[in-house]
Design an enzyme around this catalytic site. Structure first.
Site, PDB file in Angstrom:
ATOM      1  N   HIS A  85     -12.562  -5.517  -5.354  1.00 49.34           N
ATOM      2  CA  HIS A  85     -13.728  -5.629  -4.408  1.00 49.34           C
ATOM      3  C   HIS A  85     -13.472  -4.779  -3.265  1.00 49.34           C
ATOM      4  CE1 HIS A  85     -11.045  -8.286  -1.654  1.00 49.34           C
ATOM      5  NE2 HIS A  85     -10.808  -8.731  -2.722  1.00 49.34           N
ATOM      6  N   ASP A 102      -7.315  -7.940  -5.999  1.00 47.36           N
ATOM      7  CA  ASP A 102      -5.939  -7.096  -6.085  1.00 47.36           C
ATOM      8  C   ASP A 102      -4.970  -7.814  -7.038  1.00 47.36           C
ATOM      9  OD1 ASP A 102      -5.761  -9.552  -4.721  1.00 47.36           O
ATOM     10  OD2 ASP A 102      -4.763  -8.729  -2.683  1.00 47.36           O
TER      11      ASP A 102
END
Length: 509
Positions: free
Chosen positions: A98, A396
């Site tokens: 994102h 992540d």
């Protein structure tokens, strides 16, 4: 008299040559430092370019953080879509992290960063597609939404950002990503035509608004004003995108061991502990409370948005606070330095790599199966039933294990809006008789190749499965068979297993 004139002329010419030599040195047109050069014994007049030996630059946590922020104002070019002549692009599979977001944690006794999360094409950073993206998202009810995704907002919508909310910067980052890949794959290779069918496009995301919105921004950049009625957005319940293969006890044990290693590394770092004590004293909170608040997350937001670092709300007055009442760049640099040190120790310890292999395998296996089916079906005239373009929008903690499992640990921690791309290529077509003969013998796989790109950089030959391939051979791309063998068996060598099920259920010492 004549001799004196000649003498004066020699002096003037000599002075001019000296000035010219000094000027060239000042402008760095000739080297000023002595450089040892190897010279042949003959009288060759061939010029030898000096080789300057310089040490590698020392790690700079602040410079690395600028790269992590991934400022959308910086123009970046990627190598997606590039291949030798006569190779045909068959499929592209993309995983993204994102975009830029508001912090997940707040620092005790400080004010939250003042960031507006309502999108506006009148505010920077912006993008030529931003205004039409905002209006197009209002039509999202026409799309097909998996599970609870339909109830999530399709746009960031708070004038004061909420925790973890995607910012306008994050939206613009992915509009740029999608637009870049549109130029690479649609404009250059016509991967998807204007009348693309729903089966040709696969979109999946976790159940967080920031990943959904990032995926939609990317998709709008890739397919501007796409037809909602042809789009289905699927939800992945796990951040690992493991689908029905999430049960893996060994993976959890490796992660537990890795987290304990991280804790030992942090507590042994004297400078880091002193920095936390100083920060806690500055804010008037207990050190353990500050440490538990993960202050680097909020500090990253301040840094990436060019905001002053936070000050203690209890010490701030109408006047500017005292210097000691605010967190500083030096505090931030120490935490970032420790994180970079931890990345290096993590590679050397090897525990995270074991975790990553088991965490990433389900996604890599689904990618491998999809690419193999597309490659096989491309040999028939009826075409493929698989998605030629697949987009997965994650976090992540989704992308970091993928990079490690692929052997790309040196690529660093995934920055905001990072992208990992798998390209499937068909080699130059052989003569018809040879192609028919090869299909009968099952040699169709020999004409299939894969590229792996991370943030636009071709890292195929840095991967564990293609590191030993001779890129200067008759086949300049990495064989797809290497990737298939790696995913199905070879990647488990590090955990002394030959399959995912065996690796997941064996005892971890």
């Amino acid at each position: 008299m004549l001799a004196r004139s000649r003498f004066m002329l020699v002096l003037v010419v000599g002075a001019l040559l000296a000035v010219l030599s000094f000027s060239l040195q000042y402008l760095h047109l000739i080297p000023t430092n002595p450089v040892a050069e190897q010279r042949s014994l003959g009288k060759s007049r061939k010029r030898v370019n000096p080789v300057l030996h310089t040490d590698a630059p020392a790690p700079d946590p602040i410079r690395d953080t600028h790269q992590y922020c991934n400022y959308p104002s910086l123009t970046k070019h990627g190598w997606e879509g590039h291949s030798p002549a006569d190779y045909r692009l068959l499929s592209v599979q993309v995983m993204i992290r994102h975009g830029d977001r508001f912090p997940l944690y707040s620092i005790p006794k400080t004010k939250k960063p003042a960031i507006d999360c309502v999108l506006s094409d009148k505010r920077k950073p912006s993008h030529p597609l931003l205004a039409s993206f905002i209006s197009h998202m209002a039509l999202g009810g026409r799309g097909q939404w998996d599970a609870s995704l339909g109830s999530l907002p399709r746009l960031p919508n708070h004038s004061t950002c909420e925790m973890g909310e995607l910012t306008q910067t994050g939206v613009v980052q992915h509009l740029k990503n999608g637009d870049h890949l549109r130029q690479a794959y649609i404009k250059r290779h016509n991967l998807l035509t204007a009348d693309w069918s729903p089966r040709q496009l696969w979109v999946e995301t976790t159940g967080k608004s920031r990943t959904l919105q990032s995926g939609l921004a990317f998709l709008f950049g890739f397919l501007p004003r796409f037809d909602w009625s042809r789009l289905t957005v699927r939800q992945q319940w796990s951040t690992l995108f493991c689908g029905s293969s999430c049960d893996c006890p060994a993976r959890n044990r490796y992660l537990d061991q890795e987290q304990r290693r991280q804790y030992r590394q942090r507590t042994a770092d004297t400078e880091l502990e002193c920095t936390y004590v100083a920060m806690a004293k500055t804010l008037g909170v207990a050190t353990k409370i500050l440490r538990a608040a993960n202050p680097v997350d909020a500090l990253l937001c301040h840094f990436c948005h060019g905001l002053p670092f936070p000050c203690s709300s209890t010490q701030t007055t109408l006047n500017a606070p005292d210097e000691g009442a605010c967190l500083t760049l030096q505090h931030f640099a120490v935490i970032r330095r420790q994180q970079k040190d931890d990345e290096l120790e993590r590679r050397e310890a090897g525990l995270y790599r074991r975790y990553a292999v088991l965490a990433a395998h389900p996604y890599l296996n689904r990618t491998a199966m999809r690419l193999e089916r597309i490659a096989r079906e491309s040999q028939t005239r009826r075409g493929t039933e698989e998605a030629v373009f697949a987009l997965a929008s994650g976090h992540d903690v989704t992308m970091a294990p993928l990079l490690s499992a692929l052997g790309l640990e040196r690529a660093g921690f995934p920055k905001f809006a990072a992208r990992l791309v798998f390209e499937l290529w068909n080699g130059p077509e052989a003569k018809d008789k040879e192609r028919k003969s090869d299909r009968k013998r099952g040699k169709w796989l020999e004409d299939m190749f894969i590229r792996v790109l991370y943030n636009g950089e071709d890292l195929t030959f840095d991967t564990a499965f293609c590191r030993d391939h001779n890129r200067h051979s008759a086949q300049p791309l990495c064989p797809l068979g290497n990737f298939l063998s790696f995913v199905r068996k070879d990647m488990f060598n590090i955990v002394n297993a030959t399959s995912y099920q065996q690796a997941c259920h064996q005892i971890v010492l």
